[in-house]
Design an enzyme around this catalytic site. Structure first.
Site, short mmCIF file in Angstrom:
data_model
loop_
_atom_site.label_atom_id
_atom_site.label_comp_id
_atom_site.label_asym_id
_atom_site.label_seq_id
_atom_site.Cartn_x
_atom_site.Cartn_y
_atom_site.Cartn_z
N HIS A 206 0.80 -1.22 0.00
CA HIS A 206 0.00 0.00 0.00
C HIS A 206 0.84 1.28 0.00
O HIS A 206 0.33 2.33 -0.38
CB HIS A 206 -0.96 0.01 1.19
CG HIS A 206 -2.23 -0.75 0.94
ND1 HIS A 206 -2.34 -2.10 1.15
CD2 HIS A 206 -3.43 -0.33 0.47
CE1 HIS A 206 -3.56 -2.49 0.83
NE2 HIS A 206 -4.24 -1.44 0.41
N GLY A 207 2.07 1.21 0.42
CA GLY A 207 2.85 2.44 0.38
C GLY A 207 4.22 2.32 1.01
O GLY A 207 4.46 1.44 1.85
#
Length: 422
Positions: free
Chosen positions: A273-274
């Protein structure tokens, strides 16, 4: 665009090589390993280089200086789709594409290229060359697209304005209740943002003759974290299940290895996700609850009333989204402290009443539409006289929604797509 083209060409070659070595297990397996390493490095260089460098500098007190690498739009999604292709060809779950343009169509599928859902190769293999086009499917696609556009522009943007306003308040303006209000608004915003985008992608796909799998199934009505993740971002969850969790042994191994497998999957989920410790901790956070539910917590939850189970899930998810939404770990922890009342902030202040009065309608509509109330109502009245009236009015309602959302879209400057960041 150059990165997307490189991904297409490289995975096209990997697919051909895997098919070429289909009778030689060692060469076929080695080609798959090279393909997976290439795709992981491809994603890693452009998504995680700056994050890794910053942490090396912090830990070892070095001063490695590299240019900031911009995150290419959609790279997480199309890289996972490319990996799905080579893995499915290896497993013989899909046939190799000898026409590079057919593979390019799959990897660069424009309706869902930039923010998902992740389309598995095995689910659209035959559709790439054989799909049905007709007006009924086109109409259903338009309806789905308009619903998604409404979710994004009218609902997500409205509650998103509230969460943005509250998240930007100074410390002296905060209170426990206003912090909860901001977190709830973000919880609703991210659901309608991403499910709205998924609806638009599924609708556009249907208009073009493709059938994409569902990505959301009313996740906020869940009664456990495990159930929530079976209903939220279904395409990502099934990707990790089929390509990481099950190959590691899934549930068919000893308990210790099952928890090892779950730990790996949720660590990877956070990292996907990041490039931030927020996302790493966020993945571990949900992974720990899922392991706790498997170990003992689910048995305790089953003994409680449904309402208590819902409240448990919502509290866990709301705190999770605070961790997800903040720019760094410290600001997330500071915000959670306000929510828990451990900081020296009042329980309620004027900002709480002001924002509730201003956004009561938007919050109410968002909460209602995050549940399957309309779905159950439609199934209840199906076959009755009123359903015929609704069918007559439906095109007019949809057209009105499309006009209204277009007007909002044109007049608004607040149109962030949260999942573009991934």
């Amino acid at each position: 665009m150059p990165l997307l083209i490189i991904s297409i060409i490289a995975n096209y070659i990997f697919g051909l090589k895997i098919d070429k070595y289909k009778n030689n297990d060692n060469k076929k397996k080695n080609t798959l390993i090279v393909a997976i390493i290439f795709n992981i490095l491809f994603l890693g260089v452009f998504k995680y280089t700056n994050f890794i460098t910053d942490n090396i500098n912090t830990i070892f007190n070095t001063a490695i200086n590299i240019p900031i690498i911009p995150l290419p739009i959609g790279i997480s999604f199309y890289t996972f789709q490319a990996m799905s292709y080579v893995i499915d060809v290896y497993r013989k779950d899909g046939k190799v594409q000898r026409n590079i343009f057919n593979l390019a169509l799959y990897i660069s599928m424009f309706p869902q290229l930039v923010a998902g859902p992740i389309v598995r190769y095995q689910s659209v293999d035959d559709q790439i060359t054989h799909r049905e086009h007709n007006m009924d499917k086109f109409n259903l696609g338009m309806e789905r697209f308009i619903r998604g556009l409404f979710k994004k522009v009218i609902i997500s943007n409205s509650v998103g304005e509230l969460s943005t306003l509250i998240y930007s308040l100074s410390s002296y303006q905060m209170s426990v209740s206003v912090a909860w209000l901001g977190a709830i608004a973000y919880t609703l915003q991210i659901y309608f943002d991403f499910s709205g985008y998924s609806d638009m992608a599924i609708g556009l796909g249907k208009m073009l003759g493709f059938e994409f799998l569902e990505n959301f199934n009313y996740p906020y009505i869940s009664k456990s974290v495990s159930e929530f993740w079976r209903r939220w971002h279904i395409s990502l969850g099934s990707w990790f299940r089929d390509y990481i969790y099950i190959p590691l042994g899934g549930n068919r191994v000893s308990n210790i290895k099952v928890y090892r497998n779950l730990s790996i999957v949720w660590l990877v989920t956070g990292i996907w996700h990041g490039a931030s410790w927020n996302f790493v901790i966020w993945g571990i956070y949900f992974g720990l609850f899922i392991m706790a539910e498997r170990l003992f917590l689910q048995k305790l939850l089953n003994k409680l009333p449904n309402f208590i189970q819902h409240v448990y899930l919502l509290i866990i998810v709301i705190f999770g989204w605070v961790l997800f939404s903040k720019p760094d770990l410290k600001s997330a922890i500071d915000y959670m402290k306000i929510m828990l009342g451990v900081s020296d902030y009042p329980f309620i202040n004027g900002y709480t009443t002001f924002y509730i009065n201003q956004y009561a309608l938007e919050l109410t509509i968002a909460i209602i539409l995050s549940t399957p109330v309309i779905k159950y109502t439609k199934s209840t009245i199906k076959g009755r006289k009123i359903s015929k009236t609704i069918n007559v009015l439906k095109p007019l309602v949809l057209f009105s929604l499309f006009i209204i959302t277009t007007i909002y879209l044109v007049n608004s400057t607040f149109n962030p797509f949260i999942y573009f960041n991934f």
